[in-house]
Write a protein that holds these residues in place. Structure first.
Motif, PDB file in Angstrom:
ATOM      1  N   ASP A 298       0.832  -1.198   0.000  1.00  0.00           N
ATOM      2  CA  ASP A 298       0.000   0.000   0.000  1.00  0.00           C
ATOM      3  C   ASP A 298       0.875   1.261   0.000  1.00  0.00           C
ATOM      4  O   ASP A 298       2.042   1.235   0.383  1.00  0.00           O
ATOM      5  CB  ASP A 298      -0.954  -0.010   1.194  1.00  0.00           C
ATOM      6  CG  ASP A 298      -0.221   0.090   2.492  1.00  0.00           C
ATOM      7  OD1 ASP A 298      -0.118   1.207   3.016  1.00  0.00           O
ATOM      8  OD2 ASP A 298       0.277  -0.945   2.971  1.00  0.00           O
ATOM      9  N   GLY A 299       0.282   2.351  -0.455  1.00  0.00           N
ATOM     10  CA  GLY A 299       1.013   3.593  -0.685  1.00  0.00           C
ATOM     11  C   GLY A 299       1.706   4.131   0.552  1.00  0.00           C
ATOM     12  O   GLY A 299       2.846   4.606   0.493  1.00  0.00           O
ATOM     13  N   GLY A 300       1.007   4.051   1.703  1.00  0.00           N
ATOM     14  CA  GLY A 300       1.574   4.585   2.946  1.00  0.00           C
ATOM     15  C   GLY A 300       2.859   3.861   3.307  1.00  0.00           C
ATOM     16  O   GLY A 300       3.873   4.488   3.654  1.00  0.00           O
TER      17      GLY A 300
ATOM     18  N   ALA B 204       5.629   4.783   0.928  1.00  0.00           N
ATOM     19  CA  ALA B 204       6.140   6.123   1.203  1.00  0.00           C
ATOM     20  C   ALA B 204       7.108   6.071   2.391  1.00  0.00           C
ATOM     21  O   ALA B 204       8.175   6.684   2.376  1.00  0.00           O
ATOM     22  CB  ALA B 204       4.984   7.077   1.494  1.00  0.00           C
TER      23      ALA B 204
ATOM     24  N   GLU C 208      -7.290   4.085  -1.524  1.00  0.00           N
ATOM     25  CA  GLU C 208      -6.752   5.370  -1.115  1.00  0.00           C
ATOM     26  C   GLU C 208      -6.997   6.393  -2.202  1.00  0.00           C
ATOM     27  O   GLU C 208      -6.959   6.092  -3.394  1.00  0.00           O
ATOM     28  CB  GLU C 208      -5.281   5.299  -0.725  1.00  0.00           C
ATOM     29  CG  GLU C 208      -4.439   4.425  -1.572  1.00  0.00           C
ATOM     30  CD  GLU C 208      -3.105   4.104  -0.929  1.00  0.00           C
ATOM     31  OE1 GLU C 208      -2.380   3.320  -1.547  1.00  0.00           O
ATOM     32  OE2 GLU C 208      -2.779   4.631   0.145  1.00  0.00           O
TER      33      GLU C 208
ATOM     34  N   LEU D  64      -1.993  10.202  -0.938  1.00  0.00           N
ATOM     35  CA  LEU D  64      -1.025   9.738   0.059  1.00  0.00           C
ATOM     36  C   LEU D  64      -1.478  10.134   1.452  1.00  0.00           C
ATOM     37  O   LEU D  64      -2.153  11.142   1.617  1.00  0.00           O
ATOM     38  CB  LEU D  64       0.333  10.386  -0.218  1.00  0.00           C
ATOM     39  CG  LEU D  64       1.072   9.845  -1.439  1.00  0.00           C
ATOM     40  CD1 LEU D  64       2.354  10.621  -1.649  1.00  0.00           C
ATOM     41  CD2 LEU D  64       1.370   8.353  -1.248  1.00  0.00           C
ATOM     42  N   PRO D  65      -1.111   9.335   2.463  1.00  0.00           N
ATOM     43  CA  PRO D  65      -1.413   9.745   3.833  1.00  0.00           C
ATOM     44  C   PRO D  65      -0.739  11.080   4.106  1.00  0.00           C
ATOM     45  O   PRO D  65       0.381  11.306   3.665  1.00  0.00           O
ATOM     46  CB  PRO D  65      -0.764   8.656   4.687  1.00  0.00           C
ATOM     47  CG  PRO D  65      -0.385   7.568   3.778  1.00  0.00           C
ATOM     48  CD  PRO D  65      -0.332   8.102   2.394  1.00  0.00           C
TER      49      PRO D  65
ATOM     50  N   GLY E  34      -3.438  -1.811   5.947  1.00  0.00           N
ATOM     51  CA  GLY E  34      -2.599  -0.629   6.030  1.00  0.00           C
ATOM     52  C   GLY E  34      -3.328   0.637   5.638  1.00  0.00           C
ATOM     53  O   GLY E  34      -2.868   1.743   5.879  1.00  0.00           O
ATOM     54  N   LEU E  35      -4.488   0.448   5.057  1.00  0.00           N
ATOM     55  CA  LEU E  35      -5.203   1.563   4.445  1.00  0.00           C
ATOM     56  C   LEU E  35      -6.061   2.334   5.441  1.00  0.00           C
ATOM     57  O   LEU E  35      -6.130   3.569   5.394  1.00  0.00           O
ATOM     58  CB  LEU E  35      -6.097   0.966   3.357  1.00  0.00           C
ATOM     59  CG  LEU E  35      -6.686   1.912   2.338  1.00  0.00           C
ATOM     60  CD1 LEU E  35      -5.569   2.463   1.485  1.00  0.00           C
ATOM     61  CD2 LEU E  35      -7.675   1.147   1.472  1.00  0.00           C
TER      62      LEU E  35
END
Lengths: 198, 235
Positions: free
Chosen positions: A184-186, A189, B75, B78-79, B49-50
């Motif tokens: 996932d993106g988080g 990152a 998502e 980005l967070p 994780g989302l």
């Protein structure tokens, strides 16, 4: 099915276990009564003793049968390294799969203001006393990589900083054997932000 | 009712049953609502994780009771990297929203303000001005907006150099008109109206005012997040 009241009561009691629904509770109850009465006796005894004797270690708050747990008194563990962690299950995970040789402090949760869990509920006063004793040189913040876990880590890092103690945070990133495209993106990152020299 | 890919943020999550989560979410078109995310923390869950606060999400759910069921999520960006005390500030705002927003009451304007707030929190040097701007906006959306234009007894515009007392259910009064209320300078009232909150003295006065106004809305219930701040500052 109309089961006997005692059987119903037993099945209801078994459902306090995680992952046990009505069907599994019924299987467990019937198994214990029909096939394994001896096992049921052992279970009762083990539960009784565990409930009676297992409390929390005075130093690290982990589950322990003695006032101070074996990890806290073990002569080979480095008293200068302290790993702050959320739950006893996390301690087991770290013990089983890392070479960490320091000691622990178990929060039994994370800061969660909306659930009424603040510094007092996490035993941070006990932690502060330990930090004040001066033996600890580094505190490793191994709370979960969630928003609440991060807030908790930050809060504790501040306590360490005030006392001139080094505070480190465990790394987060791509799982071993994982594929970048599925991460996932988080996490990705984080993995990029926390990259390091090879 | 089936809602697809609605812009949303998670305000709060707590474990539920074995591997599920109870979420309190803030959505653009459906306001605040409760969602059950079944199996969301199981090892194989894609959502694990989302489902975090401060991450722009697109959520789908079914059901229109008090607690709907999450059926999917992606998502939407980005967070927002809220580190350290910024995360505490974010948690503080989330607590305010959970406590004060009625469920299922759409407030798209406030949703946009929340997005702006998070973006601001991630970059500004001082987190106080964006917090105060958001608090002011929140009070407006709740129907208890502060009146920052005119002195209520005379109807005269607020003068920067004058001193006032802000009485909560009325508005700013000249200092000599009342014994109650929050003392505040004209300069601070105007600064809050315009959202220009860079002066520390102004910020301090404005904070006292918004805090009093929010306390009235909270009806005496203390905010837990504030405890974290208090202890930290003392320490």
């Amino acid at each position: 099915m109309m089961a006997s009241p005692l059987l119903n009561q037993l099945m209801a009691a078994l459902r306090c276990l995680p992952g046990v629904g009505p069907k599994s509770a019924q299987r467990m109850a019937l198994h214990l009564l029909e096939r394994d009465r001896e096992g049921a006796g052992k279970l009762i005894e083990a539960l009784r003793i565990a409930l009676d004797r297992i409390g929390h270690c005075r130093l690290c708050r982990d589950l322990s049968e003695t006032e101070i747990c074996t990890l806290c008194t073990h002569p080979n563990r480095d008293p200068a390294l302290l790993c702050v962690i959320e739950t006893p299950a996390d301690v087991l995970a770290v013990e089983q799969s890392t070479s960490f040789q320091g000691r622990y402090f178990v929060l039994m949760g994370h800061l969660s203001p909306l659930d009424g869990i603040g510094p007092a509920e996490l035993g941070l006063e006990i932690l502060e006393t330990r930090l004040d004793e001066g033996e600890i040189r580094e505190i490793i913040l191994a709370t979960n990589p969630t928003v609440e876990g991060e807030a908790t880590a930050y809060y504790i890092a501040e306590l360490a900083r005030e006392r001139g103690i080094r505070a480190t945070r465990i790394a987060h990133g791509v799982p071993l054997g994982g594929e970048l495209g599925y991460v996932d993106g988080g996490t990705l990152a984080h993995a990029f932000a926390g990259r390091r020299e090879v | 009712m089936r809602i697809l890919l609605q812009p949303a943020f998670i305000l709060h999550r707590r474990p539920y049953r074995d591997s599920s989560l109870l979420l309190e979410v803030f959505t653009r078109e459906h306001g605040r609502l409760g969602l059950v995310a079944r199996g969301a923390v199981s090892p194989r869950s894609r959502l694990k994780g989302l489902l975090q606060s401060f991450t722009p999400l697109l959520l789908s759910w079914t059901g229109d009771g008090d607690l709907a069921t999450l059926s999917g999520g992606e998502e939407a960006g980005l967070p927002v990297p809220l580190l350290h005390n910024r995360a505490l500030a974010g948690l503080y705002i989330n607590e305010l929203l959970v406590r004060l927003l009625p469920r299922r009451d759409a407030q798209p304007g406030l949703f946009t303000a929340y997005e702006v707030l998070l973006a601001d929190l991630a970059i500004v040097a001082d987190e106080e001005p964006p917090l105060r701007r958001f608090e002011k906006r929140l009070l407006e959306e709740l129907g208890y907006g502060l009146s920052l234009d005119r002195e209520v007894a005379s109807g005269m515009p607020i003068a920067a150099e004058a001193h006032y007392r802000y009485v909560l259910d009325q508005g700013p009064l000249m200092v000599d008109q009342t014994q109650t209320g929050v003392p505040i300078s004209g300069r601070s009232l105007l600064a809050l109206r315009d959202g220009m909150l860079n002066d520390p003295a102004v910020l301090k006065e404005v904070k006292r005012l918004t805090r009093a106004a929010l306390a009235e809305q909270l009806q005496g219930r203390a905010l837990k997040t504030r405890e974290l701040y208090r202890i930290k500052r003392e320490g």
